[in-house]
Scaffold this motif. Sequence first.
Motif, PDB file in Angstrom:
ATOM      1  N   ALA A 118       4.618 -50.544  23.200  1.00  0.00           N
ATOM      2  CA  ALA A 118       5.106 -50.177  24.527  1.00  0.00           C
ATOM      3  C   ALA A 118       4.015 -50.485  25.545  1.00  0.00           C
ATOM      4  O   ALA A 118       2.834 -50.284  25.291  1.00  0.00           O
ATOM      5  N   TYR A 119       4.436 -50.990  26.697  1.00  0.00           N
ATOM      6  CA  TYR A 119       3.467 -51.317  27.741  1.00  0.00           C
ATOM      7  C   TYR A 119       4.062 -51.018  29.112  1.00  0.00           C
ATOM      8  O   TYR A 119       5.274 -50.898  29.279  1.00  0.00           O
ATOM      9  N   ILE A 120       3.165 -50.876  30.085  1.00  0.00           N
ATOM     10  CA  ILE A 120       3.555 -50.720  31.484  1.00  0.00           C
ATOM     11  C   ILE A 120       3.194 -52.013  32.200  1.00  0.00           C
ATOM     12  O   ILE A 120       2.057 -52.482  32.113  1.00  0.00           O
ATOM     13  N   ASP A 121       4.157 -52.602  32.883  1.00  0.00           N
ATOM     14  CA  ASP A 121       3.922 -53.847  33.618  1.00  0.00           C
ATOM     15  C   ASP A 121       3.568 -53.510  35.065  1.00  0.00           C
ATOM     16  O   ASP A 121       4.403 -53.051  35.828  1.00  0.00           O
ATOM     17  N   PHE A 122       2.300 -53.740  35.415  1.00  0.00           N
ATOM     18  CA  PHE A 122       1.828 -53.427  36.760  1.00  0.00           C
ATOM     19  C   PHE A 122       1.770 -54.652  37.671  1.00  0.00           C
ATOM     20  O   PHE A 122       1.187 -54.587  38.749  1.00  0.00           O
ATOM     21  N   SER A 123       2.356 -55.755  37.242  1.00  0.00           N
ATOM     22  CA  SER A 123       2.253 -56.983  38.032  1.00  0.00           C
ATOM     23  C   SER A 123       2.902 -56.842  39.415  1.00  0.00           C
ATOM     24  O   SER A 123       2.478 -57.490  40.377  1.00  0.00           O
ATOM     25  N   ASP A 124       3.943 -55.998  39.528  1.00  0.00           N
ATOM     26  CA  ASP A 124       4.620 -55.799  40.821  1.00  0.00           C
ATOM     27  C   ASP A 124       4.248 -54.466  41.458  1.00  0.00           C
ATOM     28  O   ASP A 124       4.932 -53.994  42.372  1.00  0.00           O
ATOM     29  N   PHE A 125       3.185 -53.855  40.969  1.00  0.00           N
ATOM     30  CA  PHE A 125       2.747 -52.573  41.517  1.00  0.00           C
ATOM     31  C   PHE A 125       2.321 -52.761  42.977  1.00  0.00           C
ATOM     32  O   PHE A 125       1.637 -53.716  43.324  1.00  0.00           O
ATOM     33  N   SER A 126       2.758 -51.839  43.853  1.00  0.00           N
ATOM     34  CA  SER A 126       2.443 -51.968  45.277  1.00  0.00           C
ATOM     35  C   SER A 126       2.330 -50.585  45.903  1.00  0.00           C
ATOM     36  O   SER A 126       2.392 -49.561  45.208  1.00  0.00           O
ATOM     37  N   ASP A 127       2.199 -50.558  47.238  1.00  0.00           N
ATOM     38  CA  ASP A 127       2.091 -49.274  47.930  1.00  0.00           C
ATOM     39  C   ASP A 127       3.382 -48.456  47.813  1.00  0.00           C
ATOM     40  O   ASP A 127       3.381 -47.247  48.087  1.00  0.00           O
ATOM     41  N   LYS A 128       4.488 -49.097  47.404  1.00  0.00           N
ATOM     42  CA  LYS A 128       5.734 -48.363  47.181  1.00  0.00           C
ATOM     43  C   LYS A 128       5.613 -47.422  45.985  1.00  0.00           C
ATOM     44  O   LYS A 128       6.428 -46.503  45.828  1.00  0.00           O
ATOM     45  N   ASN A 129       4.634 -47.680  45.113  1.00  0.00           N
ATOM     46  CA  ASN A 129       4.426 -46.847  43.925  1.00  0.00           C
ATOM     47  C   ASN A 129       3.406 -45.737  44.166  1.00  0.00           C
ATOM     48  O   ASN A 129       3.030 -45.034  43.226  1.00  0.00           O
TER      49      ASN A 129
ATOM     50  N   ASN B   6      15.968 -45.066  20.899  1.00  0.00           N
ATOM     51  CA  ASN B   6      16.087 -43.878  21.750  1.00  0.00           C
ATOM     52  C   ASN B   6      15.842 -42.589  20.977  1.00  0.00           C
ATOM     53  O   ASN B   6      15.641 -41.531  21.591  1.00  0.00           O
ATOM     54  N   ASP B   7      15.880 -42.659  19.656  1.00  0.00           N
ATOM     55  CA  ASP B   7      15.628 -41.474  18.841  1.00  0.00           C
ATOM     56  C   ASP B   7      14.140 -41.180  18.702  1.00  0.00           C
ATOM     57  O   ASP B   7      13.757 -40.138  18.162  1.00  0.00           O
ATOM     58  N   THR B   8      13.295 -42.091  19.124  1.00  0.00           N
ATOM     59  CA  THR B   8      11.851 -41.892  19.031  1.00  0.00           C
ATOM     60  C   THR B   8      11.313 -41.361  20.361  1.00  0.00           C
ATOM     61  O   THR B   8      12.033 -41.301  21.355  1.00  0.00           O
ATOM     62  N   ASN B   9      10.036 -41.023  20.370  1.00  0.00           N
ATOM     63  CA  ASN B   9       9.401 -40.569  21.615  1.00  0.00           C
ATOM     64  C   ASN B   9       8.434 -41.621  22.137  1.00  0.00           C
ATOM     65  O   ASN B   9       7.432 -41.297  22.771  1.00  0.00           O
ATOM     66  N   ILE B  10       8.737 -42.888  21.870  1.00  0.00           N
ATOM     67  CA  ILE B  10       7.817 -43.959  22.246  1.00  0.00           C
ATOM     68  C   ILE B  10       7.631 -44.039  23.760  1.00  0.00           C
ATOM     69  O   ILE B  10       6.533 -44.333  24.241  1.00  0.00           O
ATOM     70  N   ILE B  11       8.685 -43.761  24.535  1.00  0.00           N
ATOM     71  CA  ILE B  11       8.561 -43.820  25.993  1.00  0.00           C
ATOM     72  C   ILE B  11       7.632 -42.712  26.497  1.00  0.00           C
ATOM     73  O   ILE B  11       6.746 -42.952  27.328  1.00  0.00           O
ATOM     74  N   GLU B  12       7.829 -41.498  25.997  1.00  0.00           N
ATOM     75  CA  GLU B  12       6.976 -40.390  26.418  1.00  0.00           C
ATOM     76  C   GLU B  12       5.519 -40.654  26.050  1.00  0.00           C
ATOM     77  O   GLU B  12       4.601 -40.378  26.841  1.00  0.00           O
ATOM     78  N   THR B  13       5.302 -41.193  24.844  1.00  0.00           N
ATOM     79  CA  THR B  13       3.939 -41.492  24.420  1.00  0.00           C
ATOM     80  C   THR B  13       3.314 -42.570  25.297  1.00  0.00           C
ATOM     81  O   THR B  13       2.146 -42.478  25.685  1.00  0.00           O
ATOM     82  N   ALA B  14       4.099 -43.607  25.633  1.00  0.00           N
ATOM     83  CA  ALA B  14       3.597 -44.682  26.490  1.00  0.00           C
ATOM     84  C   ALA B  14       3.202 -44.145  27.859  1.00  0.00           C
ATOM     85  O   ALA B  14       2.169 -44.528  28.419  1.00  0.00           O
ATOM     86  N   ARG B  15       4.001 -43.263  28.414  1.00  0.00           N
ATOM     87  CA  ARG B  15       3.706 -42.701  29.732  1.00  0.00           C
ATOM     88  C   ARG B  15       2.452 -41.819  29.688  1.00  0.00           C
ATOM     89  O   ARG B  15       1.590 -41.893  30.571  1.00  0.00           O
ATOM     90  N   ASP B  16       2.361 -40.970  28.675  1.00  0.00           N
ATOM     91  CA  ASP B  16       1.197 -40.089  28.558  1.00  0.00           C
ATOM     92  C   ASP B  16      -0.090 -40.902  28.440  1.00  0.00           C
ATOM     93  O   ASP B  16      -1.107 -40.590  29.072  1.00  0.00           O
TER      94      ASP B  16
ATOM     95  N   ARG C 150      -0.203 -56.164  32.124  1.00  0.00           N
ATOM     96  CA  ARG C 150       0.479 -55.448  31.049  1.00  0.00           C
ATOM     97  C   ARG C 150      -0.508 -54.486  30.400  1.00  0.00           C
ATOM     98  O   ARG C 150      -1.476 -54.903  29.771  1.00  0.00           O
ATOM     99  N   LEU C 151      -0.237 -53.202  30.554  1.00  0.00           N
ATOM    100  CA  LEU C 151      -1.084 -52.188  29.943  1.00  0.00           C
ATOM    101  C   LEU C 151      -0.395 -51.672  28.682  1.00  0.00           C
ATOM    102  O   LEU C 151       0.525 -50.863  28.743  1.00  0.00           O
ATOM    103  N   TYR C 152      -0.836 -52.183  27.514  1.00  0.00           N
ATOM    104  CA  TYR C 152      -0.269 -51.730  26.254  1.00  0.00           C
ATOM    105  C   TYR C 152      -0.874 -50.380  25.914  1.00  0.00           C
ATOM    106  O   TYR C 152      -2.097 -50.244  25.814  1.00  0.00           O
ATOM    107  N   THR C 153      -0.034 -49.388  25.747  1.00  0.00           N
ATOM    108  CA  THR C 153      -0.528 -48.032  25.541  1.00  0.00           C
ATOM    109  C   THR C 153      -0.137 -47.424  24.204  1.00  0.00           C
ATOM    110  O   THR C 153      -0.744 -46.444  23.777  1.00  0.00           O
ATOM    111  N   THR C 154       0.871 -47.966  23.556  1.00  0.00           N
ATOM    112  CA  THR C 154       1.374 -47.334  22.340  1.00  0.00           C
ATOM    113  C   THR C 154       1.820 -48.380  21.327  1.00  0.00           C
ATOM    114  O   THR C 154       2.414 -49.393  21.692  1.00  0.00           O
TER     115      THR C 154
END
Length: 221
Positions: free
Chosen positions: A102-113, A174-184, A52-56
């Motif tokens: 907000a976080y990105i879950d990389f536990s299932d990250f694979s060569d498909k990504n 959905n009115d916030t930009n939390i997803i965009e910030t997490a991705r950046d 879990r990469l917490y980014t925001t």
Amino acid sequence: MKILNYIIIYIFITGTLIPIACSDKKDDGKSTHVSETDTLPMLIMQIQKCSRLYTTEYNIHKIITHDDVIRMQGKVLNKDFNIKLPVGDRKIAIPMTATLKAYIDFSDFSDKNVERDGKNITIILPDPQIVMTSSRINQKEIKEYVSITRSYFTDAEITEFEKQGKEAIIARINDTNIIETARDNAARVLIPMIEQMGYDEKNITIKFRKDIKKLNVNVEK
């Protein structure tokens, strides 16, 4: 006789980057250049280590105002009536703070990504996840007005208002930009890691899914 409850929620949002390093750096500080055959498995393993990469982190401040007015409603001679009864009013303003991460879950990250074309590499990020890690009411700053003929708000009522406040935050995420910030912010962490595998920054692309229509927010107990 009908009791009408009015709740107005004012929301103020502040966002911060959570600095997290999730790659192992070599002591000599030099980039690792390996063959294409070896690079991909090593890169996938390094990214999986992030889990879990917490980014925001967003701190949301809001004020819940509740206006409790007793009215009599009905119909006489086919005419509707709505009369405020002179039994006194109850009003309350409750300041509340909630923290969203907000976080990105990389536990299932694979060569498909991963897509690789010679020196170019593209990382397809999993969808960001959001969790409400905490919420609290500032008890010292609660403002309450209660007529002498009415009873004060109970702890149970205030707790219910806090619950409604949480639901309002989640409904408006959905009115916030939390997803965009997490991705950046995730890209800022991943790009240096990929560079350590021997790739040039100009050859690195971070892609996102663009059709996220509804965000699910988990609430930590």
